[in-house]
Design an enzyme around this catalytic site. Structure first.
Site, PDB file in Angstrom:
ATOM      1  N   GLU A 141       0.793  -1.250   0.000  1.00 28.87           N
ATOM      2  CA  GLU A 141       0.000   0.000   0.000  1.00 28.87           C
ATOM      3  C   GLU A 141       0.819   1.292   0.000  1.00 28.87           C
ATOM      4  OE1 GLU A 141      -2.614  -0.445   3.397  1.00 28.87           O
ATOM      5  OE2 GLU A 141      -3.797  -1.980   2.411  1.00 28.87           O
ATOM      6  N   GLU A 248      -6.560 -10.599  -0.950  1.00 24.62           N
ATOM      7  CA  GLU A 248      -7.376 -10.289   0.241  1.00 24.62           C
ATOM      8  C   GLU A 248      -8.853 -10.200  -0.126  1.00 24.62           C
ATOM      9  OE1 GLU A 248      -5.874  -6.964   2.525  1.00 24.62           O
ATOM     10  OE2 GLU A 248      -3.782  -7.438   2.087  1.00 24.62           O
TER      11      GLU A 248
HETATM   12  C1  HXH Z   1      -5.723  -4.318   4.116  1.00 23.70           C
HETATM   13  N1  HXH Z   1      -5.803  -2.902   3.966  1.00 23.70           N
HETATM   14  C2  HXH Z   1      -4.370  -4.754   4.689  1.00 23.70           C
HETATM   15  O1  HXH Z   1      -3.487  -5.123   3.646  1.00 23.70           O
HETATM   16  C3  HXH Z   1      -4.480  -5.939   5.628  1.00 23.70           C
HETATM   17  O2  HXH Z   1      -3.227  -6.170   6.218  1.00 23.70           O
HETATM   18  C4  HXH Z   1      -5.482  -5.677   6.711  1.00 23.70           C
HETATM   19  O3  HXH Z   1      -5.579  -6.806   7.583  1.00 23.70           O
HETATM   20  C5  HXH Z   1      -6.789  -5.369   6.106  1.00 23.70           C
HETATM   21  C6  HXH Z   1      -6.868  -4.785   4.893  1.00 23.70           C
HETATM   22  C7  HXH Z   1      -6.998  -2.381   3.312  1.00 23.70           C
HETATM   23  C8  HXH Z   1      -7.255  -0.980   3.749  1.00 23.70           C
HETATM   24  C9  HXH Z   1      -6.521   0.035   3.216  1.00 23.70           C
HETATM   25  C10 HXH Z   1      -6.706   1.338   3.644  1.00 23.70           C
HETATM   26  C11 HXH Z   1      -7.623   1.617   4.610  1.00 23.70           C
HETATM   27  C12 HXH Z   1      -8.360   0.597   5.144  1.00 23.70           C
HETATM   28  C13 HXH Z   1      -8.164  -0.697   4.718  1.00 23.70           C
HETATM   29  O4  HXH Z   1      -7.737   2.889   5.042  1.00 23.70           O
HETATM   30  C14 HXH Z   1      -8.764   3.650   4.718  1.00 23.70           C
HETATM   31  C15 HXH Z   1      -9.214   4.482   5.676  1.00 23.70           C
HETATM   32  C16 HXH Z   1     -10.267   5.291   5.419  1.00 23.70           C
HETATM   33  C17 HXH Z   1     -10.834   5.273   4.170  1.00 23.70           C
HETATM   34  C18 HXH Z   1     -10.389   4.439   3.200  1.00 23.70           C
HETATM   35  C19 HXH Z   1      -9.342   3.607   3.482  1.00 23.70           C
END
Ligand code: HXH
Length: 341
Positions: A141, A248
């Site tokens: 990410e 995922e």
């Molecule tokens: C994944 N991120 C990770 O790779 C994994 O390690 C984790 O267990 C779950 C999901 C997805 C994700 C990315 C950004 C995020 C939230 C989830 O942050 C945001 C916050 C607010 C709005 C949009 C995205």
């Protein structure tokens, strides 16, 4: 009837078996779910990923403290059940302790310190699981969602500079020369973000950085991304010459902006819509089986999903093809028995 499911007169083997020769079928797991979902996992999945237990804060919470017990138990679980294991994740802006980015007096650590810490962490973690973990999400990410910015601002980027990404892959390759090394990201089918991910991969390839695959997280919902967008993303990523994995996968019952909390169980319409989505995306995955090497769900059964706390804390979600009792949902029957239709 062991490891098999019956619907009317039809007896079929588990999902992993059904997709053998196309791609692995994986699940993210935890210390809890390898107990509470043991039979479900053993019956249908031939790959696992640690949902959290290999993240920096879990496995390396303090400078001179590595805590491998939980991760080791997952590696043992995979071996015991003949499953492959993916590693998740070595370098990420989240779930990484503050000490990593600070000198002992609390001031921001300089580039050399950060690179040395990154290298040690990768050496020790990827080195420990050499031969046991066949691929790593080396970097997670780093692309920014806002369209006018390329790389996400983070402690890694601020402290090292843009080459922290290439360095992470180089360190991982040195630690385990046989591991397949992946770049992993979300919103990966959004055209703008997709093109920024492609730009990153192309830059790494031009620098001859060891990278072997792209992880498409696949945190999708009932309405998006469209099948056309997913197809286009697969085509464009595959053109880079790397293998692809969906790392995922979950199909949320709620659009991202939908914050309703009144639903105690999924409606029949939702379950049907979800089944149709799963049918379409797995149809697409099968079309591209020559570039896609694994499909990993970010969980296994609806009794546990990170989406129960994201983006709305405490709101139940039902994103998988097995229900809260580990029984097949309509979506399961749409992706199962595919070569026998
Ligand atoms: C994944 N991120 C990770 O790779 C994994 O390690 C984790 O267990 C779950 C999901 C997805 C994700 C990315 C950004 C995020 C939230 C989830 O942050 C945001 C916050 C607010 C709005 C949009 C995205």
């Amino acid at each position: 009837m062991n490891n098999s499911l019956q619907k009317s007169n039809l007896v079929i083997p588990g999902l992993g078996q059904q997709y053998k020769g196309l791609f692995d079928i994986g699940a993210a797991v935890s210390q809890t779910t390898i107990e509470t979902q043991k039979e479900l996992l053993a019956a249908h999945f031939n790959s696992i990923t640690a949902e959290n237990d290999m993240k920096f804060e879990r496995i390396h919470p303090l400078k001179d403290v590595y805590t491998f017990e939980a991760a080791d138990r997952l590696v043992d679980f995979a071996a015991k059940h003949g499953m492959r294991m993916r590693g998740h994740t070595l370098v990420w802006h989240n779930q990484t302790p503050d000490w990593v980015f600070e000198e002992s007096d609390g001031v921001p650590a300089i580039r050399e310190t950060l690179l040395a810490r990154m290298k040690e962490h990768i050496d020790i973690v990827a080195g420990r699981y050499k031969g046991l973990i066949y691929c790593w999400d080396v970097v997670n990410e780093v692309i920014e969602d806002k369209s006018d910015v390329w790389l996400r601002e983070s402690n890694w980027l601020n402290g090292i500079g843009e080459d922290f990404i290439a360095k992470a892959f180089q360190f991982a390759h040195e630690a385990d020369p046989n591991a397949l090394l992946f770049y992993n990201d979300y919103n990966e089918c959004n055209p703008e973000k997709r093109d920024k991910i492609i730009r990153l991969i192309q830059m790494l390839q031009q620098q001859e950085v060891p990278i072997h695959g792209i992880g498409l997280q696949g945190h999708w919902n009932l309405n998006g991304p469209s099948i056309a967008e997913i197809r286009e993303a697969i085509e464009k990523y595959a053109a880079l010459g790397l293998q692809l994995q969906v790392t995922e996968l979950d199909i949320s019952m709620f659009d991202f902006e939908d914050r309703r909390t009144d639903l105690l169980q999924p409606t029949a319409e939702m379950l049907e819509k979800q089944a149709e989505r799963y049918e379409q995306v797995f149809g697409l995955f099968r079309e591209y089986h020559e570039v896609i090497t694994a499909i990993t769900f970010w969980g296994a059964g609806d009794d546990y999903t990170w989406l129960d706390d994201f983006p709305v804390r405490g709101r139940k979600n039902w994103p998988f093809v097995f229900d809260e009792k580990h029984q097949p949902k309509p979506a399961f029957w749409k992706i199962a028995n595919w070569n026998n239709r």
